[in-house]
Design a protein around this motif. Structure first.
Motif, PDB file in Angstrom:
ATOM      1  N   GLY A  69       0.802  -1.221   0.000  1.00  0.00           N
ATOM      2  CA  GLY A  69       0.000   0.000   0.000  1.00  0.00           C
ATOM      3  C   GLY A  69       0.830   1.265   0.000  1.00  0.00           C
ATOM      4  N   PHE A  70       1.756   1.394  -0.950  1.00  0.00           N
ATOM      5  CA  PHE A  70       2.719   2.495  -0.941  1.00  0.00           C
ATOM      6  C   PHE A  70       2.176   3.813  -1.511  1.00  0.00           C
ATOM      7  N   MET A  71       0.927   3.834  -1.985  1.00  0.00           N
ATOM      8  CA  MET A  71       0.324   5.071  -2.530  1.00  0.00           C
ATOM      9  C   MET A  71       1.197   5.680  -3.631  1.00  0.00           C
ATOM     10  N   ILE A  83       3.446   8.706   3.449  1.00  0.00           N
ATOM     11  CA  ILE A  83       2.335   7.838   3.864  1.00  0.00           C
ATOM     12  C   ILE A  83       1.807   8.273   5.223  1.00  0.00           C
ATOM     13  N   TYR A  84       2.719   8.577   6.131  1.00  0.00           N
ATOM     14  CA  TYR A  84       2.307   9.041   7.457  1.00  0.00           C
ATOM     15  C   TYR A  84       1.505  10.333   7.351  1.00  0.00           C
ATOM     16  N   THR A  93       3.258   2.584   9.765  1.00  0.00           N
ATOM     17  CA  THR A  93       2.494   2.054   8.634  1.00  0.00           C
ATOM     18  C   THR A  93       3.383   1.732   7.440  1.00  0.00           C
ATOM     19  N   ALA A  94       4.213   2.692   7.047  1.00  0.00           N
ATOM     20  CA  ALA A  94       5.079   2.467   5.886  1.00  0.00           C
ATOM     21  C   ALA A  94       6.063   1.331   6.139  1.00  0.00           C
ATOM     22  N   ASP A  95       6.546   1.199   7.375  1.00  0.00           N
ATOM     23  CA  ASP A  95       7.471   0.113   7.706  1.00  0.00           C
ATOM     24  C   ASP A  95       6.803  -1.248   7.481  1.00  0.00           C
ATOM     25  N   ILE A  96       5.513  -1.306   7.760  1.00  0.00           N
ATOM     26  CA  ILE A  96       4.772  -2.557   7.545  1.00  0.00           C
ATOM     27  C   ILE A  96       4.784  -2.925   6.067  1.00  0.00           C
ATOM     28  N   TRP A 100      -6.640  12.668   0.683  1.00  0.00           N
ATOM     29  CA  TRP A 100      -6.074  13.584  -0.306  1.00  0.00           C
ATOM     30  C   TRP A 100      -6.864  14.897  -0.345  1.00  0.00           C
ATOM     31  N   TYR A 101      -8.200  14.778  -0.342  1.00  0.00           N
ATOM     32  CA  TYR A 101      -9.021  15.986  -0.342  1.00  0.00           C
ATOM     33  C   TYR A 101      -8.815  16.780   0.951  1.00  0.00           C
ATOM     34  N   ALA A 102      -8.638  16.068   2.067  1.00  0.00           N
ATOM     35  CA  ALA A 102      -8.374  16.755   3.340  1.00  0.00           C
ATOM     36  C   ALA A 102      -7.069  17.534   3.260  1.00  0.00           C
TER      37      ALA A 102
END
Length: 296
Positions: A60-62, A81-82, A103-106, A263-265
């Protein structure tokens, strides 16, 4: 069979799909069979996918957002990501804050786990869609797969599914319930080395362009400017005060293009700082703020 997906929600559903067989309901609770590696019953529920939850990998790296010349395991990607997940939608305690930071580490660990599966000769089945995050994740993965000889299979989410007297339209795998995944297995196909090479080259082109965003336009993934989706905010925001959560919900409902609420936020926050959006009533939960266009 190792299942690869590119979003947290869809990966969670797939884990459930590889763990459960629901075989019926008769005026009572649904019966659930834990599948694992066991053979399914003679009349399996349509959502059963053979295997176990440990065979599901989430990347889920966006990758539709931000600098993609930076490696996916870089500090840059981790911080990005954070920043997307931790926008103070809710007041968070230290434990939650730390969890978000990890999260990204996961995902990096998931990528390492995937490489171990590949080194062991496992077959991959990649579930991707036309959602920007998914197509980008798929292209990036193909770039990596060029050096492997493993069998690679793919299931691309179709535009819609016909079920009896109804048609269901899907935008991404996150909209597919766990019990529905097996119904898409007929779309599975083997990916040739030539196709893997092609998709890998498409990723290289996107990385060379390295626009702030990537969007799917007329079936192609293209680099676009950071304000590409902003017109949707201006279509829904007026000088009439509205709760931020309601505004974002309206945008997601009217423009279902698989762009996350975060993203909108982020863009709303940008325009608040620019003075183009006014906070009428503030809140510790940013989604609870009352906002409107700044007509000054």
């Amino acid at each position: 069979m190792i299942e690869v997906l590119f979003g947290e929600s869809e990966a969670g559903s797939m884990k459930a799909a590889k763990n459960k067989i629901v075989i019926g309901r008769v005026d009572g609770p649904t019966s659930v069979w834990m599948a694992g590696k066991k053979r399914p019953p003679e009349r399996p529920f349509a959502g059963w996918v053979e295997g176990t939850a440990e065979e599901v990998v989430c990347l889920g790296f966006m990758l539709d957002i931000g600098d993609i010349k930076e490696p996916v395991d870089s500090l840059y990607r981790k911080n990005l990501i954070y920043s997307m997940y931790a926008q103070d939608q809710w007041e968070q305690d230290e434990a939650m804050e730390e969890e978000l930071k990890q999260t990204a580490d996961i995902y990096v660990k998931e990528l390492s786990r995937l490489k171990s599966f590949l080194d062991n000769g496992e077959t991959l089945r990649i579930w991707y869609s036309d959602a920007p995050y998914s197509r980008c994740g798929f292209y990036h993965l193909c770039r990596m797969l060029r050096k492997y000889e493993n069998e690679i299979r793919v299931v691309k989410l179709p535009e819609y599914a016909v079920r009896e007297k109804s048609i269901t339209i899907y935008k991404n795998w996150g909209e597919v319930a766990a019990e529905e995944f097996a119904g898409f297995l007929p779309y599975e196909k083997k990916l040739s080395k030539e196709e893997i090479r092609l998709y890998g080259l498409l990723w290289s082109e996107l990385a060379d362009d390295n626009s702030p965003l990537r969007a799917v336009i007329n079936g192609r993934v293209l680099g676009v400017p950071e304000d590409f989706y902003d017109f949707m905010i201006w279509k829904k925001l007026t000088d009439k005060p509205v709760k931020e959560a309601r505004l974002i919900g309206d945008i997601l409902g009217c423009f279902p293009i698989s762009v996350g609420d975060w993203w909108y936020a982020k863009r709303i926050e940008y325009y608040i700082r620019q003075g183009k959006i006014r906070v009428v009533e503030d809140s510790k939960n940013t989604y609870g703020r009352i906002i409107c266009m700044n007509g000054e």
